[in-house]
Write a protein that holds these residues in place. Structure first.
Motif, PDB file in Angstrom:
ATOM      1  N   LYS A  18       0.838  -1.205   0.000  1.00  0.00           N
ATOM      2  CA  LYS A  18       0.000   0.000   0.000  1.00  0.00           C
ATOM      3  C   LYS A  18       0.872   1.253   0.000  1.00  0.00           C
ATOM      4  O   LYS A  18       0.616   2.205  -0.735  1.00  0.00           O
ATOM      5  N   SER A  19       1.912   1.233   0.818  1.00  0.00           N
ATOM      6  CA  SER A  19       2.816   2.382   0.904  1.00  0.00           C
ATOM      7  C   SER A  19       3.532   2.613  -0.422  1.00  0.00           C
ATOM      8  O   SER A  19       3.682   3.751  -0.873  1.00  0.00           O
ATOM      9  N   PHE A  20       3.979   1.519  -1.060  1.00  0.00           N
ATOM     10  CA  PHE A  20       4.714   1.631  -2.320  1.00  0.00           C
ATOM     11  C   PHE A  20       3.822   2.104  -3.462  1.00  0.00           C
ATOM     12  O   PHE A  20       4.243   2.914  -4.295  1.00  0.00           O
ATOM     13  N   LEU A  21       2.593   1.622  -3.504  1.00  0.00           N
ATOM     14  CA  LEU A  21       1.719   1.888  -4.646  1.00  0.00           C
ATOM     15  C   LEU A  21       0.909   3.175  -4.523  1.00  0.00           C
ATOM     16  O   LEU A  21       0.288   3.608  -5.499  1.00  0.00           O
ATOM     17  N   ARG A  22       0.920   3.802  -3.361  1.00  0.00           N
ATOM     18  CA  ARG A  22       0.021   4.940  -3.166  1.00  0.00           C
ATOM     19  C   ARG A  22       0.328   6.118  -4.091  1.00  0.00           C
ATOM     20  O   ARG A  22      -0.547   6.936  -4.379  1.00  0.00           O
ATOM     21  N   ASN A  23       1.556   6.203  -4.590  1.00  0.00           N
ATOM     22  CA  ASN A  23       1.924   7.316  -5.468  1.00  0.00           C
ATOM     23  C   ASN A  23       1.794   6.993  -6.953  1.00  0.00           C
ATOM     24  O   ASN A  23       2.149   7.815  -7.799  1.00  0.00           O
ATOM     25  N   GLU A  24       1.298   5.796  -7.262  1.00  0.00           N
ATOM     26  CA  GLU A  24       1.102   5.413  -8.663  1.00  0.00           C
ATOM     27  C   GLU A  24      -0.271   5.908  -9.121  1.00  0.00           C
ATOM     28  O   GLU A  24      -1.306   5.467  -8.624  1.00  0.00           O
ATOM     29  N   ASN A  25      -0.277   6.840 -10.070  1.00  0.00           N
ATOM     30  CA  ASN A  25      -1.522   7.495 -10.466  1.00  0.00           C
ATOM     31  C   ASN A  25      -2.504   6.579 -11.181  1.00  0.00           C
ATOM     32  O   ASN A  25      -3.694   6.880 -11.263  1.00  0.00           O
ATOM     33  N   ASP A  26      -2.007   5.460 -11.719  1.00  0.00           N
ATOM     34  CA  ASP A  26      -2.880   4.576 -12.493  1.00  0.00           C
ATOM     35  C   ASP A  26      -3.358   3.362 -11.704  1.00  0.00           C
ATOM     36  O   ASP A  26      -4.049   2.502 -12.250  1.00  0.00           O
ATOM     37  N   ILE A  27      -3.017   3.294 -10.417  1.00  0.00           N
ATOM     38  CA  ILE A  27      -3.397   2.130  -9.600  1.00  0.00           C
ATOM     39  C   ILE A  27      -4.041   2.610  -8.297  1.00  0.00           C
ATOM     40  O   ILE A  27      -3.514   3.488  -7.620  1.00  0.00           O
ATOM     41  N   GLU A  28      -5.184   2.009  -7.963  1.00  0.00           N
ATOM     42  CA  GLU A  28      -5.846   2.323  -6.704  1.00  0.00           C
ATOM     43  C   GLU A  28      -6.136   1.017  -5.952  1.00  0.00           C
ATOM     44  O   GLU A  28      -6.814   0.132  -6.475  1.00  0.00           O
ATOM     45  N   ILE A  29      -5.606   0.898  -4.738  1.00  0.00           N
ATOM     46  CA  ILE A  29      -5.924  -0.251  -3.898  1.00  0.00           C
ATOM     47  C   ILE A  29      -7.291   0.008  -3.267  1.00  0.00           C
ATOM     48  O   ILE A  29      -7.457   0.915  -2.453  1.00  0.00           O
ATOM     49  N   VAL A  30      -8.283  -0.787  -3.656  1.00  0.00           N
ATOM     50  CA  VAL A  30      -9.647  -0.555  -3.185  1.00  0.00           C
ATOM     51  C   VAL A  30     -10.018  -1.440  -2.008  1.00  0.00           C
ATOM     52  O   VAL A  30     -11.047  -1.227  -1.362  1.00  0.00           O
ATOM     53  N   GLY A  31      -9.204  -2.459  -1.725  1.00  0.00           N
ATOM     54  CA  GLY A  31      -9.509  -3.319  -0.594  1.00  0.00           C
ATOM     55  C   GLY A  31      -8.445  -4.368  -0.366  1.00  0.00           C
ATOM     56  O   GLY A  31      -7.561  -4.567  -1.207  1.00  0.00           O
ATOM     57  N   TYR A  32      -8.513  -5.020   0.791  1.00  0.00           N
ATOM     58  CA  TYR A  32      -7.592  -6.101   1.085  1.00  0.00           C
ATOM     59  C   TYR A  32      -8.279  -7.129   1.976  1.00  0.00           C
ATOM     60  O   TYR A  32      -9.313  -6.847   2.604  1.00  0.00           O
ATOM     61  N   ALA A  33      -7.728  -8.332   1.988  1.00  0.00           N
ATOM     62  CA  ALA A  33      -8.299  -9.427   2.773  1.00  0.00           C
ATOM     63  C   ALA A  33      -7.178 -10.236   3.392  1.00  0.00           C
ATOM     64  O   ALA A  33      -6.063 -10.276   2.871  1.00  0.00           O
ATOM     65  N   ASN A  34      -7.488 -10.884   4.517  1.00  0.00           N
ATOM     66  CA  ASN A  34      -6.490 -11.699   5.213  1.00  0.00           C
ATOM     67  C   ASN A  34      -6.767 -13.198   5.136  1.00  0.00           C
ATOM     68  O   ASN A  34      -6.041 -13.996   5.710  1.00  0.00           O
TER      69      ASN A  34
END
Length: 204
Positions: A18-34
């Motif tokens: 999440k930390s690495f991808l947060r600055n990528e304008n073309d990718i949005e993390i919309v959820g996660y599961a364990n």
């Protein structure tokens, strides 16, 4: 925009991505599961473009979850994320419908590249033990930046000259060259410069 769901039973790995991808304008993390059941539920709710899933998870493993998701949402692309590089594990995830397979010790840049590759309809399988990349469509997947660098290599520019043209660090160019050199091994041992010259006009 690429919408992404991550399934992993170690929250620290999710937080790192999440930390690495947060600055990528073309990718949005919309959820996660364990766990696997939670992954299936969240995919049903959010219908993401791409899922990254661990293979071994509580309640329901990644293989079963992948089969279930692909049966209901065939356009959702799934990348297996595992500590295991066994051929059997790769084969099972392919059979389940996964479009990619990356190791947990892969670089975050590899994770990013895999996400973009599968979202564009490519497959992206990495066997980290052998440093092999496999892609579909009878074509190697290169990011837009790598295509720019290949073109400049074909024009005879050095890494420093490429860095100056693209306004990036030389070390970044060297890193891209290393990654591309790994990829072209899938089509035979060849020098990156020779490969770039052969493909000189492909990416214009």
């Amino acid at each position: 925009m690429i919408t992404l769901v991550i399934a992993e039973d170690h929250q620290a790995l999710i937080d790192g991505m999440k930390s690495f991808l947060r600055n990528e304008n073309d990718i949005e993390i919309v959820g996660y599961a364990n766990d696997g059941f939670a992954l299936i539920d969240i995919v049903r709710q959010l219908k993401p473009n791409v899922v990254i899933t661990d293979i071994r998870m509580p309640k329901c493993d990644g293989i079963v979850a992948t089969k279930t998701i692909k049966a209901e949402f065939p356009n959702t692309q799934i990348i297996a994320f595992s500590m295991f590089d066994h051929d059997d594990a790769i084969a099972q995830m392919k059979e389940a419908g996964a479009s990619g397979y990356i190791m947990k010790n892969s670089s975050l840049q590899t994770v990013l590249e895999a996400i973009r590759a599968v979202s564009q309809g490519y497959s992206y399988f990495v066997n980290d033990a052998e440093n092999e990349y496999e892609t579909s469509k009878n074509e190697l997947f290169f990011s837009n930046r790598e295509k720019e660098i290949l073109q400049l290599i074909a024009e005879g520019k050095s890494s420093q000259e490429i860095a100056d043209v693209l306004f990036i660090e030389k070390s970044t160019v060297d890193s891209h060259r290393k990654n591309m050199s790994k990829k072209i091994k899938t089509i035979g041992k060849t020098d990156l410069t020779k490969f770039a010259l052969e493909r000189k006009y492909d990416y214009l």
